[in-house]
Write a protein that holds these residues in place. Structure first.
Motif, PDB file in Angstrom:
ATOM      1  N   ARG A  75       0.846  -1.197   0.000  1.00  0.00           N
ATOM      2  CA  ARG A  75       0.000   0.000   0.000  1.00  0.00           C
ATOM      3  C   ARG A  75       0.885   1.252   0.000  1.00  0.00           C
ATOM      4  N   VAL A  76       1.958   1.215   0.785  1.00  0.00           N
ATOM      5  CA  VAL A  76       2.907   2.333   0.797  1.00  0.00           C
ATOM      6  C   VAL A  76       3.498   2.524  -0.601  1.00  0.00           C
ATOM      7  N   ASN A  77       3.877   1.423  -1.249  1.00  0.00           N
ATOM      8  CA  ASN A  77       4.451   1.518  -2.596  1.00  0.00           C
ATOM      9  C   ASN A  77       3.435   2.028  -3.610  1.00  0.00           C
ATOM     10  N   HIS A  78       2.181   1.631  -3.441  1.00  0.00           N
ATOM     11  CA  HIS A  78       1.128   2.125  -4.329  1.00  0.00           C
ATOM     12  C   HIS A  78       0.951   3.633  -4.166  1.00  0.00           C
ATOM     13  N   VAL A  79       1.000   4.110  -2.928  1.00  0.00           N
ATOM     14  CA  VAL A  79       0.916   5.555  -2.684  1.00  0.00           C
ATOM     15  C   VAL A  79       2.082   6.271  -3.364  1.00  0.00           C
ATOM     16  N   GLY A  80       3.269   5.675  -3.283  1.00  0.00           N
ATOM     17  CA  GLY A  80       4.417   6.279  -3.946  1.00  0.00           C
ATOM     18  C   GLY A  80       4.208   6.438  -5.438  1.00  0.00           C
ATOM     19  N   GLU A 112       3.460   4.206 -14.230  1.00  0.00           N
ATOM     20  CA  GLU A 112       2.094   3.707 -14.397  1.00  0.00           C
ATOM     21  C   GLU A 112       2.071   2.182 -14.331  1.00  0.00           C
ATOM     22  N   ASP A 113       3.112   1.554 -14.874  1.00  0.00           N
ATOM     23  CA  ASP A 113       3.241   0.105 -14.715  1.00  0.00           C
ATOM     24  C   ASP A 113       3.317  -0.253 -13.237  1.00  0.00           C
ATOM     25  N   HIS A 114       4.154   0.480 -12.522  1.00  0.00           N
ATOM     26  CA  HIS A 114       4.301   0.226 -11.078  1.00  0.00           C
ATOM     27  C   HIS A 114       2.958   0.387 -10.365  1.00  0.00           C
ATOM     28  N   LEU A 115       2.223   1.403 -10.755  1.00  0.00           N
ATOM     29  CA  LEU A 115       0.923   1.665 -10.135  1.00  0.00           C
ATOM     30  C   LEU A 115      -0.022   0.482 -10.352  1.00  0.00           C
ATOM     31  N   ALA A 116      -0.051  -0.029 -11.579  1.00  0.00           N
ATOM     32  CA  ALA A 116      -0.925  -1.168 -11.890  1.00  0.00           C
ATOM     33  C   ALA A 116      -0.463  -2.434 -11.173  1.00  0.00           C
ATOM     34  N   TRP A 117       0.850  -2.649 -11.129  1.00  0.00           N
ATOM     35  CA  TRP A 117       1.372  -3.855 -10.463  1.00  0.00           C
ATOM     36  C   TRP A 117       1.053  -3.859  -8.970  1.00  0.00           C
ATOM     37  N   THR A 118       1.280  -2.719  -8.318  1.00  0.00           N
ATOM     38  CA  THR A 118       1.044  -2.676  -6.871  1.00  0.00           C
ATOM     39  C   THR A 118      -0.451  -2.773  -6.550  1.00  0.00           C
ATOM     40  N   ALA A 119      -1.288  -2.185  -7.408  1.00  0.00           N
ATOM     41  CA  ALA A 119      -2.736  -2.297  -7.206  1.00  0.00           C
ATOM     42  C   ALA A 119      -3.176  -3.760  -7.336  1.00  0.00           C
ATOM     43  N   GLU A 120      -2.637  -4.439  -8.334  1.00  0.00           N
ATOM     44  CA  GLU A 120      -2.971  -5.850  -8.531  1.00  0.00           C
ATOM     45  C   GLU A 120      -2.513  -6.689  -7.341  1.00  0.00           C
ATOM     46  N   ARG A 121      -1.319  -6.388  -6.842  1.00  0.00           N
ATOM     47  CA  ARG A 121      -0.799  -7.157  -5.709  1.00  0.00           C
ATOM     48  C   ARG A 121      -1.634  -6.915  -4.453  1.00  0.00           C
ATOM     49  N   THR A 123      -4.801  -6.344  -4.376  1.00  0.00           N
ATOM     50  CA  THR A 123      -6.004  -7.159  -4.554  1.00  0.00           C
ATOM     51  C   THR A 123      -5.718  -8.620  -4.221  1.00  0.00           C
ATOM     52  N   GLU A 124      -4.577  -9.119  -4.681  1.00  0.00           N
ATOM     53  CA  GLU A 124      -4.198 -10.500  -4.395  1.00  0.00           C
ATOM     54  C   GLU A 124      -4.032 -10.741  -2.903  1.00  0.00           C
ATOM     55  N   LEU A 125      -3.628  -9.711  -2.179  1.00  0.00           N
ATOM     56  CA  LEU A 125      -3.440  -9.822  -0.733  1.00  0.00           C
ATOM     57  C   LEU A 125      -4.722  -9.498   0.035  1.00  0.00           C
ATOM     58  N   ASN A 126      -5.833  -9.372  -0.703  1.00  0.00           N
ATOM     59  CA  ASN A 126      -7.139  -9.049  -0.105  1.00  0.00           C
ATOM     60  C   ASN A 126      -7.092  -7.743   0.689  1.00  0.00           C
ATOM     61  N   SER A 127      -6.409  -6.753   0.112  1.00  0.00           N
ATOM     62  CA  SER A 127      -6.288  -5.461   0.778  1.00  0.00           C
ATOM     63  C   SER A 127      -6.739  -4.358  -0.172  1.00  0.00           C
ATOM     64  N   ARG A 128      -6.459  -3.120   0.182  1.00  0.00           N
ATOM     65  CA  ARG A 128      -6.958  -1.962  -0.561  1.00  0.00           C
ATOM     66  C   ARG A 128      -5.891  -0.878  -0.633  1.00  0.00           C
ATOM     67  N   PRO A 129      -6.052   0.066  -1.564  1.00  0.00           N
ATOM     68  CA  PRO A 129      -5.151   1.227  -1.594  1.00  0.00           C
ATOM     69  C   PRO A 129      -5.398   2.144  -0.399  1.00  0.00           C
ATOM     70  N   SER A 130      -4.548   3.125  -0.251  1.00  0.00           N
ATOM     71  CA  SER A 130      -4.703   4.097   0.827  1.00  0.00           C
ATOM     72  C   SER A 130      -5.980   4.915   0.634  1.00  0.00           C
ATOM     73  N   LEU A 131      -6.675   5.163   1.726  1.00  0.00           N
ATOM     74  CA  LEU A 131      -7.874   5.993   1.679  1.00  0.00           C
ATOM     75  C   LEU A 131      -7.529   7.469   1.458  1.00  0.00           C
ATOM     76  N   LEU A 132      -6.253   7.806   1.636  1.00  0.00           N
ATOM     77  CA  LEU A 132      -5.818   9.203   1.522  1.00  0.00           C
ATOM     78  C   LEU A 132      -5.163   9.505   0.177  1.00  0.00           C
ATOM     79  N   ASN A 133      -5.364   8.639  -0.803  1.00  0.00           N
ATOM     80  CA  ASN A 133      -4.713   8.848  -2.103  1.00  0.00           C
ATOM     81  C   ASN A 133      -4.981  10.222  -2.727  1.00  0.00           C
ATOM     82  N   PRO A 134      -6.226  10.748  -2.659  1.00  0.00           N
ATOM     83  CA  PRO A 134      -6.427  12.094  -3.221  1.00  0.00           C
ATOM     84  C   PRO A 134      -5.548  13.154  -2.564  1.00  0.00           C
ATOM     85  N   LEU A 135      -5.326  13.010  -1.252  1.00  0.00           N
ATOM     86  CA  LEU A 135      -4.466  13.958  -0.536  1.00  0.00           C
ATOM     87  C   LEU A 135      -3.025  13.827  -0.997  1.00  0.00           C
TER      88      LEU A 135
END
Length: 232
Positions: A75-80, A112-121, A123-135
């Motif tokens: 999730r931290v990497n996805h925020v990055g 953008e590849d990194h963004l898609a990869w981390t989002a997919e991962r 999902t595989e871990l049954n988790s979610r992105p950060s709720l503060l992404n817009p911030l």
């Protein structure tokens, strides 16, 4: 900066925040023949220690605690990567050189590849992105616009320093990801390689070294973001 560019980047920003991005390269995890999403069952009192050790040692099998930890790190990497999209969008819009603009665009495609990869991962871990992404996105966009308005060499310097700090941060994640989480490790290793290339490209294009106080402030802001995004 024209209206068409603003509309295009606005659309790109919406797609980044809503998860509507598509990778142009396959995820590094896709090359692995591992049950990366499997979770080891918690042993009850009747299970022997050796049986528990056998389950825990299976490649790709994570305990519930390991799965939660890996999800926090990804999730931290996805925020990055959300921040990277915003940063490069701002720098593309403010770049004075067309060559530099194309360089930011190429880096953004990698991110953008990194963004898609981390989002997919996630999902595989049954988790979610950060709720503060817009911030996080808004903050990175503002920083990119300021850096870009100061000048191309400063903008490149900001890019180079950001990528160096991200590379260091990913090194740290490789040291604390669960040993069995080969999927997350493969993704992080490729991300680290790409970030190093971006830093080198920025330096070769004429980046200037940022003052120590600026670099220190960037590290402090990154620390706040990573500690928060791990949980929220």
């Amino acid at each position: 900066m024209n209206l068409d560019s603003l509309i295009t980047e606005f659309d790109h920003g919406l797609r980044s925040l809503t998860g509507a991005v598509r990778a142009t390269r396959p995820s590094p995890a896709a090359k692995l023949d591992l049950p990366a999403t499997a979770t080891a069952a918690s042993p009850d009192a009747s299970e022997t220690a050796s049986a528990a050790d056998t389950v825990a040692s299976q490649p790709g099998v994570l305990t519930p605690e390991e799965k939660k930890h890996a999800a926090g790190l990804m999730r931290v990497n996805h925020v990055g990567e959300i921040c990277a999209q915003a940063l490069y969008q701002a720098q593309k819009l403010t770049a004075r050189s067309e060559t530099l603009r194309r360089g930011f665009e190429q880096a953004a495609r990698d991110e953008e590849d990194h963004l898609a990869w981390t989002a997919e991962r996630l999902t595989e871990l049954n988790s979610r992105p950060s709720l503060l992404n817009p911030l996080w996105y808004a903050g990175a966009l503002a920083i990119g616009l300021v850096a870009g308005r100061i000048g191309d060499k400063i903008s490149l310097g900001f890019m180079a320093e950001t990528e160096r700090q991200v590379e260091h941060h990913l090194d740290g994640h490789l040291g604390i990801l669960p040993p069995n989480d080969a999927a997350s490790r493969a993704i992080v290793e490729q991300m680290r390689e790409d970030e190093a290339e971006h830093a080198h490209a920025a330096t070769a294009a004429g980046a200037v070294d940022l003052p120590l106080p600026v670099r220190s402030l960037m590290r402090a802001a990154s620390s706040v973001m990573t500690r928060t995004a791990y949980y929220i």
